[in-house]
Design an enzyme around this catalytic site. Sequence first.
Site, PDB file in Angstrom:
ATOM      1  N   LYS A  55      -0.221  11.415   5.267  1.00  0.00           N
ATOM      2  CA  LYS A  55       0.061  10.922   6.220  1.00  0.00           C
ATOM      3  C   LYS A  55       1.228   9.320   5.961  1.00  0.00           C
ATOM      4  O   LYS A  55       2.474   8.902   6.330  1.00  0.00           O
ATOM      5  CB  LYS A  55      -1.473  10.736   7.009  1.00  0.00           C
TER       6      LYS A  55
ATOM      7  N   LYS B 101       0.767  -1.530  -0.116  1.00  0.00           N
ATOM      8  CA  LYS B 101      -0.301   0.018   0.281  1.00  0.00           C
ATOM      9  C   LYS B 101       0.806   1.369   0.012  1.00  0.00           C
ATOM     10  O   LYS B 101       0.979   2.236  -0.419  1.00  0.00           O
ATOM     11  CB  LYS B 101      -0.809  -0.265   1.265  1.00  0.00           C
TER      12      LYS B 101
END
Length: 292
Positions: free
Chosen positions: A239, A171
Amino acid sequence: MARIAFIGLGIMGSPMAVHFHNAGHQVVGYNRTPAKTKALVEAGGTAAASVSEAVADADVVALMVTDTPDVVEVLTGAGGVFETAKPGTLIIDFSTIRPDVTADLAAQARSRGLRMVDAPVSGGEVGAQNATLSIMVGGTEEDFAAARPFLEVVGKTIVHVGPSGSGQTVKAANQLIVAGHLAVLAEAIVFLEAYGVDVSAALDVLGGGLARSAIMEHKAELMRRRSFTPGFRLDLHHKDLGIVTTAAREAGVVIPVAAAAAQLIAAARANGDGDLDHSALFRTIARLSGRD
């Protein structure tokens, strides 16, 4: 059919929880902001007042929360999943967090007689709504096999990529690629506009060639129209790139393009665009040329 506790009912988690309910599962949802349980309750699911209430007697615990500390708190905090879940419970973490923390949490889960897979997703709000998410899964073969029927409820492309933490690593690579695509797409549109080209026509022809990408398909028109209603907030991509740059440093990998994209996204946040869709990176790129 299983009893599923779904923790985190935001833009992504809410439609995913509803899909589980519609597939016939008994879904109990919890969110720190109680109002976000509304869609699940209206679909026929149940809202819980705490993590422990949601997790009690659950066969599966699904998480879709914002960041690494949130997952740690939900799993290891007082009244959390590790403290409350019955032995054998399957934990599916759809959140995007640090790979090293994921591997540690999975080890803790095993020591408590629980099973855990990391299953971060790609596809954004549209993918969550349409149950067409791409899901990259880390964990044992056995736990992946147990999780797969549930993953198929919300995903279209589901791949076991390795042991615990591997899903999060893949990811991170996904978010690196997406950030780079967003930046160069924004630059291309600014470039086309500067020359007075029909941008819509230009994007049509570019989308028919080697430049075609899912980012172009889903984000180019938003950039062209300056429409940045959040599907995936720029704050969250900031983030995620922090995860990428930290993991790359630990592995001794040099990622100069990702570093540049991370700085551009940080600048966009500093200019107040963090709550907009990550396609709003266009605004920062355009400002660099005085064309916002």
